[in-house]
Design a protein around this motif. Structure first.
Motif, PDB file in Angstrom:
ATOM      1  N   SER A  22       0.809  -1.221   0.000  1.00  0.00           N
ATOM      2  CA  SER A  22       0.000   0.000   0.000  1.00  0.00           C
ATOM      3  C   SER A  22       0.842   1.271   0.000  1.00  0.00           C
ATOM      4  CB  SER A  22      -0.940   0.008   1.212  1.00  0.00           C
ATOM      5  OG  SER A  22      -0.202  -0.048   2.428  1.00  0.00           O
ATOM      6  N   PRO A  68      -2.217  -4.251  -5.253  1.00  0.00           N
ATOM      7  CA  PRO A  68      -3.212  -4.530  -4.209  1.00  0.00           C
ATOM      8  C   PRO A  68      -3.067  -3.619  -2.991  1.00  0.00           C
ATOM      9  CG  PRO A  68      -2.165  -6.560  -4.963  1.00  0.00           C
ATOM     10  CD  PRO A  68      -1.383  -5.429  -5.551  1.00  0.00           C
ATOM     11  N   LYS A  69      -4.199  -3.292  -2.381  1.00  0.00           N
ATOM     12  CA  LYS A  69      -4.161  -2.549  -1.123  1.00  0.00           C
ATOM     13  C   LYS A  69      -3.681  -3.431   0.017  1.00  0.00           C
ATOM     14  CE  LYS A  69      -7.804   0.859  -2.078  1.00  0.00           C
ATOM     15  NZ  LYS A  69      -9.184   1.315  -1.722  1.00  0.00           N
ATOM     16  N   SER A  70      -3.943  -4.732  -0.085  1.00  0.00           N
ATOM     17  CA  SER A  70      -3.458  -5.674   0.918  1.00  0.00           C
ATOM     18  C   SER A  70      -3.220  -7.008   0.239  1.00  0.00           C
ATOM     19  CB  SER A  70      -4.467  -5.827   2.064  1.00  0.00           C
ATOM     20  OG  SER A  70      -5.479  -6.752   1.724  1.00  0.00           O
ATOM     21  N   ASP A 104      -5.855  -9.287  -1.638  1.00  0.00           N
ATOM     22  CA  ASP A 104      -6.322  -9.027  -2.999  1.00  0.00           C
ATOM     23  C   ASP A 104      -5.387  -9.581  -4.072  1.00  0.00           C
ATOM     24  OD1 ASP A 104      -8.581  -7.301  -2.092  1.00  0.00           O
ATOM     25  OD2 ASP A 104      -6.934  -6.068  -1.341  1.00  0.00           O
ATOM     26  N   ASN A 136      -3.238   1.911  -5.877  1.00  0.00           N
ATOM     27  CA  ASN A 136      -3.610   0.682  -5.171  1.00  0.00           C
ATOM     28  C   ASN A 136      -5.111   0.486  -5.266  1.00  0.00           C
ATOM     29  OD1 ASN A 136      -1.117   1.863  -3.531  1.00  0.00           O
ATOM     30  ND2 ASN A 136      -1.109  -0.349  -3.273  1.00  0.00           N
ATOM     31  N   ASP A 177      -8.468  -2.632  -4.280  1.00  0.00           N
ATOM     32  CA  ASP A 177      -8.836  -3.909  -3.669  1.00  0.00           C
ATOM     33  C   ASP A 177     -10.005  -4.520  -4.416  1.00  0.00           C
ATOM     34  OD1 ASP A 177     -11.114  -2.533  -2.779  1.00  0.00           O
ATOM     35  OD2 ASP A 177     -10.382  -2.365  -0.716  1.00  0.00           O
ATOM     36  N   THR A 178     -10.458  -5.659  -3.909  1.00  0.00           N
ATOM     37  CA  THR A 178     -11.516  -6.395  -4.588  1.00  0.00           C
ATOM     38  C   THR A 178     -12.816  -5.604  -4.643  1.00  0.00           C
ATOM     39  OG1 THR A 178     -10.518  -8.506  -3.926  1.00  0.00           O
ATOM     40  CG2 THR A 178     -12.836  -8.549  -4.569  1.00  0.00           C
TER      41      THR A 178
END
Length: 471
Positions: free
Chosen positions: A178, A330-332, A335, A435, A437-438
């Motif tokens: 991130s 991805p943010k985390s 993902d 970034n 996410d899903t």
């Protein structure tokens, strides 16, 4: 009147106390320590709170014979809160000293956490520069899935690979996807060796038997896709049809096979830009090391790394990551399917466009369970939903790759080819160098196709347990 006179005397006294306290604190608002992690669902200790890194300036020197690395990391960051202390991720290595804004800072170590206490508190919004001097023998780390990362020693040098946590083995930083930053990496090695990293080679100088290579990455990069390859390499430089620089480094043992497959990079890049949109970086290429140097390929930004010469589909997979994973990050780690599902589906699209099986045929073969020769591999696809991992050990498992790609094919079936390509190109453009996410992705798909119902895809294919009832 008496009330008024007492009140007027109290006000200057209170002001005097406030001024005295401010003077004692060095000015500004009292800060507090930044968090020692960003609470990633699978790697909670990775990353740090309270600041955002904008640039890493790494000055490194490595001696393969003694296996020692000496480094200075100049980290430019912006405080996102009032800070009295902040953490950096650093595994192993010995810290010689830390400064913040040119002043000596106190620091201590606890596991992978290097806690820095600046001489003066940092104000929210303030840009600051922290410099860490360190040295030692970098560690090879073992992932939760038992693969090796970090600093991998090779027959003639070393290979630094960082997914998901390995970059903390060779430089201190905010090691979570991130927090992306630009990089300057200057590395000095014995003059018979090359040192290859991300971005563009800006200088190469030799003096007193050692060569210094300076690499610059202007575009934001997550630390897990930063790389450093040190060894004897055949270096080739070329350009694609539109003038994009291609820099490739191939271990001499892989020269014949490696040169042949890398000659396809210009064609693959042209095909990828047609399908995914403009390339997000200012150069491309590859590093091909020996097969025993690592047990996986990695989409290191602008210069993917391969253990041995890859086949065309693997090269397509890693180059597709430049759009999906390296640019849209991805943010985390939850993902990861947004990385691997897209790159796997890129392989399917390449086969479809180059006289191989269609994506639809591959999809149905996976669903029927006859795609892989080993029945266990076919069954593994349904072990868990791609967006709902239960542990860090699963981020590189089959559902993240194959079932992630199947989710994309279901979207294509639902919206048709024209709108599907609008979606995947628009997704890469909307989150370029950022970034996501899903939830961001599902919302984007629904926005791009408001007349379609995606609930079955999300419920059964993306988040649903087990094998969906219908392909």
């Amino acid at each position: 009147m008496s009330r008024s006179s007492r009140s007027s005397a109290a006000i200057p006294f209170a002001l005097a106390i406030a001024v005295a306290l401010t003077a004692c604190s060095g000015g500004g608002v009292h800060g507090k320590p930044g968090a020692s992690g960003v609470r990633d669902p699978y790697f909670p200790k990775m990353g740090n709170g309270g600041y955002d890194v904008t640039h890493y300036g790494l000055t490194l020197s490595y001696d393969p014979q003694s296996k020692r690395l000496k480094g200075t990391a100049a980290i430019t960051a912006r405080a996102t809160q009032n800070l009295s202390a902040f953490n950096l991720d650093l595994k192993g290595l010995d810290v010689a000293g830390v400064t913040v804004e040119g002043k000596v800072a106190r620091w201590n170590r606890a596991g992978q956490e290097l806690t820095v206490r600046p001489h003066d508190d940092l104000d929210k919004g303030e840009t600051f520069r922290a410099v860490v001097r360190y040295s030692g023998s970098p560690e090879t780390l073992t992932d939760p899935d038992s693969s090796k990362e970090g600093w991998l020693r090779t027959a003639d040098g070393a290979l630094a690979l960082g997914e998901p946590t390995g970059s903390m083995a060779w430089f201190p930083g905010n090691h979570h996807p991130s927090d992306k930053a630009s990089y300057d990496i200057k590395i000095t090695v014995p003059e018979r060796l090359q040192a290859v990293s991300n971005g563009e080679l800006t200088s190469e100088t030799t003096a007193k038997g050692r060569t210094t290579f300076a690499w610059h990455t202007a575009e934001p990069m997550a630390s897990y896709v930063a790389t450093l390859a040190i060894g004897e390499y055949h270096i080739t430089r070329s350009t694609t049809k539109n003038g994009l620089p291609v820099y490739a480094a191939v271990d001499p043992t892989q020269a014949e096979a490696g040169t042949k497959v890398l000659a396809r990079i210009p064609d693959i890049m042209e095909w990828a830009e047609y399908n995914f949109g403009p390339y997000p970086f200012s150069s491309t290429g590859a590093v091909i090391d020996r097969s025993e140097d690592a047990d996986y390929a990695l989409e290191t930004q602008s210069r993917p790394v391969f253990p041995g010469a890859p086949d065309t589909e693997l090269l397509v997979h890693e180059l597709a990551h430049e759009w999906y994973g390296d640019s849209v990050t991805p943010k985390s780690w939850r993902d990861m399917w947004l990385n691997e599902g897209f790159a796997t589906y890129a392989e399917w699209l390449w086969q479809e466009d180059h006289d191989g099986d269609t994506a639809d045929k591959i999809f149905h073969s996976l669903y029927k369970g006859d795609y892989y020769e080993n029945p266990d591999d076919n069954e593994a696809i349904w072990a868990f939903p791609p967006a709902k991992l239960s542990s860090a050990a699963q981020i590189s498992d089959s559902p993240v790759y194959d079932r992630g790609a199947m989710v994309l094919h279901k979207i294509r079936q639902t919206v048709g080819d024209d709108r599907f390509y609008d979606i995947i190109q628009g997704w890469a453009a909307a989150h370029r160098h950022g970034n996501a996410d899903t939830d961001d992705f599902t919302a984007y798909v629904e926005k791009m196709a408001p007349d379609k119902d995606f609930s079955e895809i999300w419920d059964d294919w993306l988040y649903g347990e087990g094998k969906p009832d219908h392909p």
